[in-house]
Every structure is written in C-alpha cells, then in structure tokens.
Scaffold this motif. Structure first.
Motif, PDB file in Angstrom:
ATOM      1  N   TYR A   1      -1.790   8.926   0.429  1.00  0.00           N
ATOM      2  CA  TYR A   1      -2.338   7.993   1.414  1.00  0.00           C
ATOM      3  C   TYR A   1      -1.498   6.716   1.484  1.00  0.00           C
ATOM      4  CZ  TYR A   1      -6.608  10.852   1.307  1.00  0.00           C
ATOM      5  OH  TYR A   1      -7.512  11.883   1.377  1.00  0.00           O
ATOM      6  N   LEU A   2      -1.076   6.232   0.329  1.00  0.00           N
ATOM      7  CA  LEU A   2      -0.336   4.969   0.288  1.00  0.00           C
ATOM      8  C   LEU A   2       1.041   5.089   0.930  1.00  0.00           C
ATOM      9  CD1 LEU A   2      -1.279   3.698  -3.299  1.00  0.00           C
ATOM     10  CD2 LEU A   2      -2.069   2.799  -1.111  1.00  0.00           C
ATOM     11  N   VAL A   3       1.761   6.171   0.641  1.00  0.00           N
ATOM     12  CA  VAL A   3       3.106   6.299   1.216  1.00  0.00           C
ATOM     13  C   VAL A   3       3.065   6.588   2.707  1.00  0.00           C
ATOM     14  CG1 VAL A   3       4.111   7.054  -0.977  1.00  0.00           C
ATOM     15  CG2 VAL A   3       3.240   8.761   0.623  1.00  0.00           C
TER      16      VAL A   3
ATOM     17  N   VAL B   1       2.227  -4.354 -10.253  1.00  0.00           N
ATOM     18  CA  VAL B   1       1.926  -3.012 -10.764  1.00  0.00           C
ATOM     19  C   VAL B   1       3.173  -2.463 -11.441  1.00  0.00           C
ATOM     20  CG1 VAL B   1       1.203  -0.678 -10.189  1.00  0.00           C
ATOM     21  CG2 VAL B   1       0.204  -2.627  -8.974  1.00  0.00           C
ATOM     22  N   ARG B   2       3.071  -2.156 -12.713  1.00  0.00           N
ATOM     23  CA  ARG B   2       4.203  -1.633 -13.471  1.00  0.00           C
ATOM     24  C   ARG B   2       4.020  -0.177 -13.868  1.00  0.00           C
ATOM     25  NH1 ARG B   2       3.030  -1.033 -18.785  1.00  0.00           N
ATOM     26  NH2 ARG B   2       1.150  -2.059 -19.573  1.00  0.00           N
ATOM     27  N   LEU B   3       2.765   0.330 -13.769  1.00  0.00           N
ATOM     28  CA  LEU B   3       2.492   1.671 -14.264  1.00  0.00           C
ATOM     29  C   LEU B   3       1.429   2.334 -13.395  1.00  0.00           C
ATOM     30  CD1 LEU B   3       2.852   3.793 -16.567  1.00  0.00           C
ATOM     31  CD2 LEU B   3       0.987   2.633 -17.767  1.00  0.00           C
ATOM     32  N   ALA B   4       1.691   3.583 -13.001  1.00  0.00           N
ATOM     33  CA  ALA B   4       0.716   4.418 -12.295  1.00  0.00           C
ATOM     34  C   ALA B   4       0.406   5.614 -13.180  1.00  0.00           C
ATOM     35  CB  ALA B   4       1.251   4.862 -10.945  1.00  0.00           C
ATOM     36  N   VAL B   5      -0.868   5.802 -13.522  1.00  0.00           N
ATOM     37  CA  VAL B   5      -1.302   6.862 -14.434  1.00  0.00           C
ATOM     38  C   VAL B   5      -2.286   7.757 -13.701  1.00  0.00           C
ATOM     39  CG1 VAL B   5      -2.391   7.385 -16.639  1.00  0.00           C
ATOM     40  CG2 VAL B   5      -1.058   5.293 -16.382  1.00  0.00           C
ATOM     41  N   GLY B   6      -2.081   9.073 -13.777  1.00  0.00           N
ATOM     42  CA  GLY B   6      -3.025   9.970 -13.120  1.00  0.00           C
ATOM     43  C   GLY B   6      -2.574  11.405 -13.169  1.00  0.00           C
ATOM     44  N   SER B   7      -3.035  12.193 -12.203  1.00  0.00           N
ATOM     45  CA  SER B   7      -2.717  13.621 -12.170  1.00  0.00           C
ATOM     46  C   SER B   7      -2.695  14.104 -10.729  1.00  0.00           C
ATOM     47  CB  SER B   7      -3.754  14.419 -12.979  1.00  0.00           C
ATOM     48  OG  SER B   7      -5.055  14.219 -12.457  1.00  0.00           O
ATOM     49  N   GLY B   8      -2.012  15.222 -10.519  1.00  0.00           N
ATOM     50  CA  GLY B   8      -1.992  15.859  -9.210  1.00  0.00           C
ATOM     51  C   GLY B   8      -0.981  15.295  -8.245  1.00  0.00           C
ATOM     52  N   LEU B   9       0.041  14.609  -8.726  1.00  0.00           N
ATOM     53  CA  LEU B   9       1.041  14.003  -7.842  1.00  0.00           C
ATOM     54  C   LEU B   9       2.178  14.991  -7.603  1.00  0.00           C
ATOM     55  CD1 LEU B   9       1.964  11.508  -6.308  1.00  0.00           C
ATOM     56  CD2 LEU B   9       3.041  10.679  -8.409  1.00  0.00           C
ATOM     57  N   ARG B  10       2.366  15.361  -6.327  1.00  0.00           N
ATOM     58  CA  ARG B  10       3.430  16.298  -5.987  1.00  0.00           C
ATOM     59  C   ARG B  10       4.793  15.617  -6.088  1.00  0.00           C
ATOM     60  NH1 ARG B  10       1.999  19.376  -0.477  1.00  0.00           N
ATOM     61  NH2 ARG B  10       4.273  19.489  -0.572  1.00  0.00           N
ATOM     62  N   PRO B  11       5.851  16.394  -6.446  1.00  0.00           N
ATOM     63  CA  PRO B  11       7.180  15.786  -6.624  1.00  0.00           C
ATOM     64  C   PRO B  11       7.688  15.039  -5.397  1.00  0.00           C
ATOM     65  CG  PRO B  11       7.131  17.994  -7.563  1.00  0.00           C
ATOM     66  CD  PRO B  11       5.828  17.815  -6.848  1.00  0.00           C
ATOM     67  N   ASP B  12       7.432  15.557  -4.179  1.00  0.00           N
ATOM     68  CA  ASP B  12       7.937  14.865  -2.995  1.00  0.00           C
ATOM     69  C   ASP B  12       7.228  13.527  -2.796  1.00  0.00           C
ATOM     70  OD1 ASP B  12       5.559  16.157  -2.484  1.00  0.00           O
ATOM     71  OD2 ASP B  12       6.044  16.653  -0.418  1.00  0.00           O
TER      72      ASP B  12
ATOM     73  N   PHE C   1       6.894   7.575  -3.406  1.00  0.00           N
ATOM     74  CA  PHE C   1       6.061   6.501  -3.963  1.00  0.00           C
ATOM     75  C   PHE C   1       6.908   5.531  -4.791  1.00  0.00           C
ATOM     76  CE2 PHE C   1       3.118   4.674  -7.066  1.00  0.00           C
ATOM     77  CZ  PHE C   1       2.066   4.298  -6.250  1.00  0.00           C
ATOM     78  N   VAL C   2       7.739   6.066  -5.662  1.00  0.00           N
ATOM     79  CA  VAL C   2       8.562   5.215  -6.527  1.00  0.00           C
ATOM     80  C   VAL C   2       9.626   4.490  -5.715  1.00  0.00           C
ATOM     81  CG1 VAL C   2      10.172   5.222  -8.469  1.00  0.00           C
ATOM     82  CG2 VAL C   2       8.111   6.631  -8.564  1.00  0.00           C
ATOM     83  N   ARG C   3      10.237   5.199  -4.774  1.00  0.00           N
ATOM     84  CA  ARG C   3      11.300   4.586  -3.969  1.00  0.00           C
ATOM     85  C   ARG C   3      10.765   3.429  -3.130  1.00  0.00           C
ATOM     86  NH1 ARG C   3      12.963   8.841  -1.681  1.00  0.00           N
ATOM     87  NH2 ARG C   3      11.890   8.631   0.326  1.00  0.00           N
ATOM     88  N   ARG C   4       9.550   3.571  -2.629  1.00  0.00           N
ATOM     89  CA  ARG C   4       9.002   2.542  -1.743  1.00  0.00           C
ATOM     90  C   ARG C   4       8.339   1.398  -2.499  1.00  0.00           C
ATOM     91  NH1 ARG C   4       4.795   3.571   3.338  1.00  0.00           N
ATOM     92  NH2 ARG C   4       4.144   1.382   3.592  1.00  0.00           N
ATOM     93  N   PHE C   5       7.597   1.704  -3.578  1.00  0.00           N
ATOM     94  CA  PHE C   5       6.796   0.690  -4.231  1.00  0.00           C
ATOM     95  C   PHE C   5       7.332   0.272  -5.595  1.00  0.00           C
ATOM     96  CE2 PHE C   5       3.605   3.316  -1.791  1.00  0.00           C
ATOM     97  CZ  PHE C   5       3.508   2.440  -0.719  1.00  0.00           C
TER      98      PHE C   5
END
Length: 785
Positions: free
Chosen positions: A483-485, A498-509, A514-518
């Motif tokens: 949703y964010l990207v 925000v320095r760390l995102a923790v969770g599950s279910g994140l697809r590689p694409d 997400f990392v490139r933008r934020f």
C-alpha cells in the motif's frame, strides 16, 4: 607504597545456584564466603512490598547466567559492599527497563569485559573451521555470514537467559507491574491524541481487574471490605471517576447468569473462565486484556469481522463468557447470542439495548490499586492464558491455545530484532492477531518501549504519523508495505526517523521498491505461526529471505526441512519409515521438534482439531515434530525462503483463508450444486486471491445479486472470493478429490478460459462479468479487488 591490586573473586562460587542470601567479606585478599540467610535477602529499607513480591523473592539469577557468563566469557571486578546488588540489577536489567544484561548490545551486558576473552570467543569458531575452509572451499558461501550468525547467536543466548530468569514472574501482569515500578513516566501507548504512561496503564488495568473480580462474586462496596473468592484484597471502591472515554462503542459477551450487578449479585463468571474480546485496536482493548490477566481469567481474541455462524462457532469453541464488539454491526446476532445464555456487556458510551451493561463505566468506578499477584500466577508455565483464532485447513477458525510460556517468549521478540527501549514502534495491525498482540504489544513490554496504536491502517497518513510521533520501528505485514509504495509521493516520506521495518509476508519486488523509496532503513522479515513452536528471523537483511538455517541458529531454535509429496499431501519417508531431509534448493516441509521448551498445545475443543499437526518417527523412533504445513526452500548459502502452503489454505490481505469454510458458505445457496474454492496469484498483490468454481443446480440460474449479499453477510472481507468461474462440472482427481492445483494454475484470464468469469468490484458492491477490458484494468491497478 603502591596499593596492592584488587583481588579477583571466584565467579564459580558467586554464580553457584545453591548459594543464597548475602555475601560478607573476610580479611585477607580474595577471601569471601556466603552468609546463608533462611529468608533470603531483606528488602530495601523503606521500599513498599510489591504485589508480586512472592514471585520476585524466589528469583536468583546466578545459577542461570553463571552457566555461560561465569565460565570465562567475562570477568568483572566487584567493589566492597555493593557488588552483588549491582550485578543483580544488571542481570535483571530487562525488568528494569531493558538497560541491563538483556538490552540491545553486548557491550551493555557487563561494564568491564576482558578484550582477550571476547576475542577468543569470536576467533575460536574461525580457527576450528579453518581446516574445513582449506579443504572445502565450496563452504565459503555460508561461512561468509559467520560474523552475523555469531552476533545473532549471542543475542539469542541473552534472550534465552532472560527467559530462564523470568520464569519466576512469568505472567503478563507481573511484567506490566514491573515496568510501572521501574519506568512509571515513560510513555507506553499513543493512540491518536491520547498518551498513556506505564504507570497509567497499570492503574487502568487494575481498575479493569477489579471490575472482573466483581463479576467473579466480589462483594465489595464503598467503605466496605473486599470479600469473596475473587477479592482484590486492597483498597476500597471509589466513587465513579471520569476515566478516558472509549474510542468507539462496543458490546461484549459475558457469563451465563443474567443477574443484575451490584452488592450480593450472583457471580456472572467462574474462576478461570474465558472472556472474549471483540474490540478494535486501542487502549481499551489493552486495559481489558491486562485486567483479565490480573484477575486470573482467560482471554479470547475474536476477530471483529466475524458474524453469524463463524462468530457463534468461535464463542462456543473457546467457551467464552465475556467480550466486546460494535453494537451496530453486532445487533443482528444479538438474539442468537442471548440464545446461547450469554450475558452481554458493552465497552463504550452511548445507548445500549436492554440487558447490556456498560463495562467501561463499571471499570472507571473502581479504585486503581494493585490486585494480589497470586491471582495471575499460573500453576504451570504451560497453562493456557488466552486464545487466538487461526484459520486451519479443515474449515472454521480454531482457537489456538496460547500459554504463559509463549507470552514470556514473545517478550524477547523485539530484543532479537535489535529494538531498544527508547524506540517508538508503529503498530497498525489487528490486536486479535498474534502479530499485533503478542509480537507487537507483548514484544514492546519486553523492552519497555513505546507503541503507537492505530485502529485502522492508513497509507496516506502513515508517514505523517511517523513524523509526528518520531517513529523508529514499523511492524508490517506485506500488504501494508505494498500500500505504501503504491501511494503518490509526499513530503512526509522524507526526513523520517524509521530505521527498521519488522514483519512478515513481504514479497521481494515490494521489498526492493520499499527500501529504494523510503530508505535507508533495514527490513527484518520473520516467519512464524500462532500455534507453532518455531520461528525464523532474517537477521542479515538478505532480500526475499525469511531467515537462515545456520548451524548456530538451528542449535538454539531447532527445525528441519523434509521432503514432501504435494500430490498425496504427506511427507516422503525412506524404507525405514523415517522422513528425508531436503537438499539445497529443494522445497521442503518445515517441521520442528516438540519439547518442554517448545511445546505444541493444540486448540480448544477435541483432539481431532490438531490432526496432522504432529508428525511422529520423523528422524528417530518415538520423536515428535510440529508440522507447520508450509513449504520453504533453503538455498546453498543457508537462506530460507517461503515457497507455498500445503493443504486447502491460502493467504490474502495478511489473513489465512480456509477454502472449506468459504465453500460451505457458498453451498448454503440453493442454486449452487458444487463449489471448488482455491487461491490464485494476482500480479501486483501479496498472497493469493480467492476464486470459486461454481456448478449450478438444475434448473436454477446464477443470481449474482443474491450471491454477493450472502457472501458479504457470512464471510469476512478477506475471505470473500475475488473471482468466480462458472462450469458445467468440476474437475476432480483420480481419487475424486477436487482439482485445486490445476485450477489455480489456469487462473482467471478471459482470453484463455472459455468459462464465464466474474470479478468482485468492491466499488460497485457486486460481482460483474470479467471482460477483457476489466481484466486489463485489474492488471493496470485501476480495478480495486
């Protein structure tokens, strides 16, 4: 004359678990003996007795940490007089805000660490592995990650030490009371414009505990003494206060007796009863949950989206006696709930139907003094303290038993992730899920940090919230990141903390975008199950991985990947009847050994609900392993990647969807003869969307309007199929099982399928024909499903 060097004390003696009481010094260098005291160490002068002091007095960390701190890992010099109390405070630093032994970094573990000992600890594995490195250079892909493996192993060992130290005070109530004592003014919860410190959380949950104790038969009143089996034992009932208003109105379910409340009223609940909470994420959810824990009652987290049959099933399966939900949406189910003999409670202001009392008003009328700690102390650490519902492969949701042991283990989650007590954690996940309640809230309690609660996730407000509250850690499921990207660019997404995102279910694409933008920020992907006894953490940040299968990790948290036959739905066994481990790159079933340290407690109800969850004789005769039902792949570098789910379950919108449950709802329609439900991959979306192949019952026709109304009333939003496929007959296997794999592979492309196809248009509130135009809009992201 130069001063003589300070003597080095005998650590083996001071870490001996049999030594109790105070230490006293004797004349002469290096001489010390223990002065035993039958009553243990005396409390500090002037210190008030803690409500859980009976638990604290039994704790002695020396026997636990001495096993790995005392054997040469580190030595420390001790000053005369205060040496033991100082070391004890550091060893119990987790309970005092997380600044001691089990805080984020190794350098915080002990103030004086000998460089030689630490260097030897880090170099020893390298020296032992050097011959292998010279003989087998192909091991380099795994050995290159050895420093990261060692660093995480040390962190995990500290958490394991914390686990052992905390066994004496293993209840959730104990931990909250400790934080209220150690960090009273530190902000615990932020919800909108409201902020609550740890001391305020303690007081609010004490009020809730006393209200529930009255439901257990407590007959206290203003100016009177507390009495009854559920007596709180302290304080008097105060006049109604002006407590904080709830974020929204709600209703709940309570005991079988509908007697009026008040002095001398019959008990609505029995000791140890289960209370179901049906509330949105917010402070009131937490106060009631913690209050139930303090009163010695079990809590059941019922998903707020459940209605009708699934809702009644959940309440029956866990034996619920109390809860909360939005009255306006629950009103159609009130007759059935009353028919079950349940007393209804409301959890918010407003006008409520007859027979429904306002629980939050009752809570605000109570005093906020502590209740006795023995009420929340379990007889066994494996006792069930709450239920969390999870979709299985056999139909309706099942109530997974969550023990005090699992609560204690989840307190170490954020420590394993490298989160500190000064971090601010953004949590927009439902609290009725393990990821929200156990990992998010309990994990936050584990380090004494601050959590920003959101009742509903808003991608448009996310970065503004992060800027406003100075968020440093974001807990996600894959859908939230997508949703964010997909949001338009905004100024708020730059300059965040925000320095760390923790969770599950994140697809590689999505991960890469997400990392490139934020970024720059670290993504820490995890894997775990609500009822499971195994979890993995991608502590290296390797993109697309859910963890590492290093020898060190598997030694601390054992698991295995075994070969699995998807056609028959069973593990592959060798001629001796044992399972076979997979090779690198080969998908395998993730299993974990069941033990006292990592048990499987099953579900509320009959043992048949746990059928297939345990595998026996996996590698040796008599061993027992937990079956996750998930296929993972371990590559040649030891990284684990999620592959697929076994059985009739798929994941959509961060939720597990049982195909049999959805099919049963469809089959209730008289114009349908057969239904086959499965998940299909949708480009640009996480997980799999539901699709239903339908066969009409002659001579009926397809009524799309009735079908949509029926589905929307009986299934939660995430379980409603996004696609329909009308067929003359359903494809089956040779054993007459429905053909799901092939149907899922065929997908929903109208240009390749001749069957009539339909798509759920949420904006129109109907199933519409899936034309090539709508199919193109779906792929382009213009059609919302």
């Amino acid at each position: 004359m130069p001063k003589p060097p300070k003597p080095r004390k005998n650590l083996e003696d001071r870490h001996n678990p049999g030594i109790e009481g105070r230490r006293e010094h004797r004349p002469g260098p290096g001489r010390m003996r223990a002065a035993s005291s039958p009553g243990g160490s005396a409390p500090r002068s002037g210190a008030a007795p803690h409500p859980h002091s009976s638990r604290v007095s039994a704790l002695r960390p020396w026997g636990v940490v001495g096993a790995w701190v005392g054997r040469g890992v580190c030595q420390r010099r001790r000053a005369h007089g205060k040496e033991r109390s100082q070391l004890e405070r550091e060893a119990l630093g987790f309970r005092e805000g997380g600044t001691g032994m089990f805080a984020s970094g190794w350098n915080q573990t002990v103030p004086t660490v000998e460089a030689g000992s630490m260097a030897a600890l880090l170099l020893l594995p390298l020296l032992l592995l050097l011959p292998l490195l010279l003989l087998k250079l192909h091991l380099w892909p795994q050995l290159r990650w050895l420093p990261a493996d060692l660093a995480f192993a040390l962190r995990a060992l500290r958490c394991k030490g914390l686990f052992e130290l905390s066994r004496g005070g293993c209840s959730l109530a104990w931990r909250l009371a400790e934080l209220a004592r150690q960090r009273p003014a530190h902000t615990f919860v932020i919800h909108g414009s409201r902020r609550f410190s740890y001391s305020e959380a303690e007081r609010e949950s004490n009020r809730a505990a006393r209200a529930f104790l009255r439901a257990l038969g407590w007959d206290g009143g203003p100016g009177g003494s507390d009495s009854g089996a559920g007596s709180a034992g302290e304080g008097e009932r105060a006049a109604p206060g002006a407590g904080d208003a709830a974020a929204g109105s709600g209703a709940g379910l309570a005991g079988e007796n509908g007697a009026a409340r008040g002095g001398g009223a019959a008990a609505l609940l029995a000791p140890g009863a289960t209370v179901a909470l049906l509330l949105p994420a917010g402070p009131e959810f937490l106060w009631l949950w913690f209050g139930l824990a303090k009163a010695g009652l079990r809590t059941a987290f019922v998903p707020t989206s459940l209605r009708r049959g699934p809702l009644l099933h959940c309440l029956r399966s866990c034996g619920a006696r109390a809860g909360a939900e939005f009255l306006e949406s629950l009103e159609p189910d009130l007759p059935a709930l009353r028919g079950m003999g349940l007393h209804l409670w409301a959890a918010g202001p407003g006008t409520h139907p007859a027979g429904i009392s306002n629980l939050l008003a009752e809570v605000s009328a109570e005093v906020d003094g502590p209740v006795p700690g023995y009420l929340s102390s379990p007889q066994s650490i494996t006792d069930t303290c709450l239920y969390i519902f999870t979709s299985g492969t056999t139909g309706l949701p099942k109530a997974a038993r969550i023990s005090h042991l699992k609560i204690l283990q989840c307190q170490g989650f954020y420590q394993l992730c490298g989160v500190h007590q000064e971090d601010v954690i953004y949590l927009a996940l439902p609290l009725y899920h393990m990821s929200g309640s156990l990992l998010g809230v309990v994990g936050c309690l584990g380090i004494g940090a601050t959590v920003v609660l959101k009742s509903r996730f808003s991608a448009g407000q996310f970065w503004e919230d992060c800027q406003q509250h100075r968020v440093t850690v974001f807990q996600y499921i894959g859908e939230l990141c997508r949703y964010l990207v997909n949001q338009p660019l905004s100024k708020a997404e730059h300059g965040h903390k925000v320095r760390l995102a923790v969770g599950s279910g994140l697809r590689p694409d999505t991960w890469e975008r997400f990392v490139r933008r934020f970024g720059p920020l670290q993504v820490l992907e995890t894997y775990g199950l609500t009822e499971g006894n195994v979890a993995t953490i991608n502590y290296t940040g390797q993109q697309g991985a859910v963890g590492r299968a290093s020898w060190l990790y598997k030694h601390i948290f054992p698991f295995s990947l075994i070969r699995y036959d998807v056609t028959i739905g069973e593990p592959i066994r060798d001629p001796r009847g044992h399972c076979v481990a997979t090779s690198p790159g080969e998908p395998g079933l993730l299993v974990a050994p069941v033990s006292q340290q990592s048990p499987f407690l099953g579900y509320a109800g009959g043992p048949e609900l746990a059928q297939g969850k345990l595998l026996k004789d996996v590698f040796r005769p008599g061993d027992v392993f937990f079956n996750t039902g998930d296929l993972l792949v371990c590559d040649d570098q030891g990284f684990l990647r999620f592959h697929d789910r076994t059985g009739d379950t798929f994941r959509w919108k961060g939720e597990n969807v049982a195909t049999t449950e959805v099919a049963e709802v469809f089959e209730a329609l008289d114009f349908l003869q057969e239904v086959n439900v499965y998940g299909v991959t949708v480009p640009g979306h996480e997980g799999r969307a539901g699709m239903a192949a339908l066969v009409l019952r002659p001579p009926h026709s397809l009524d799309l309007m009735q079908l949509y109304t029926h589905v929307s009333e009986n299934l939660p939003p995430y379980a409603r199929p996004r696609f329909l496929r009308l067929q003359e007959s359903l494809a089956t296997t040779e054993t007459f099982k429905q053909q799901k794999v092939r149907m899922a592979e065929e997908g929903f492309d109208p240009s390749t399928l001749s069957d009539p196809l339909y798509v759920l248009d949420q904006a129109a509130g109907a199933y519409l024909p899936l034309t090539p135009t709508r199919y193109g809009a779906l792929l382009a992201g213009d059609l919302r499903i």
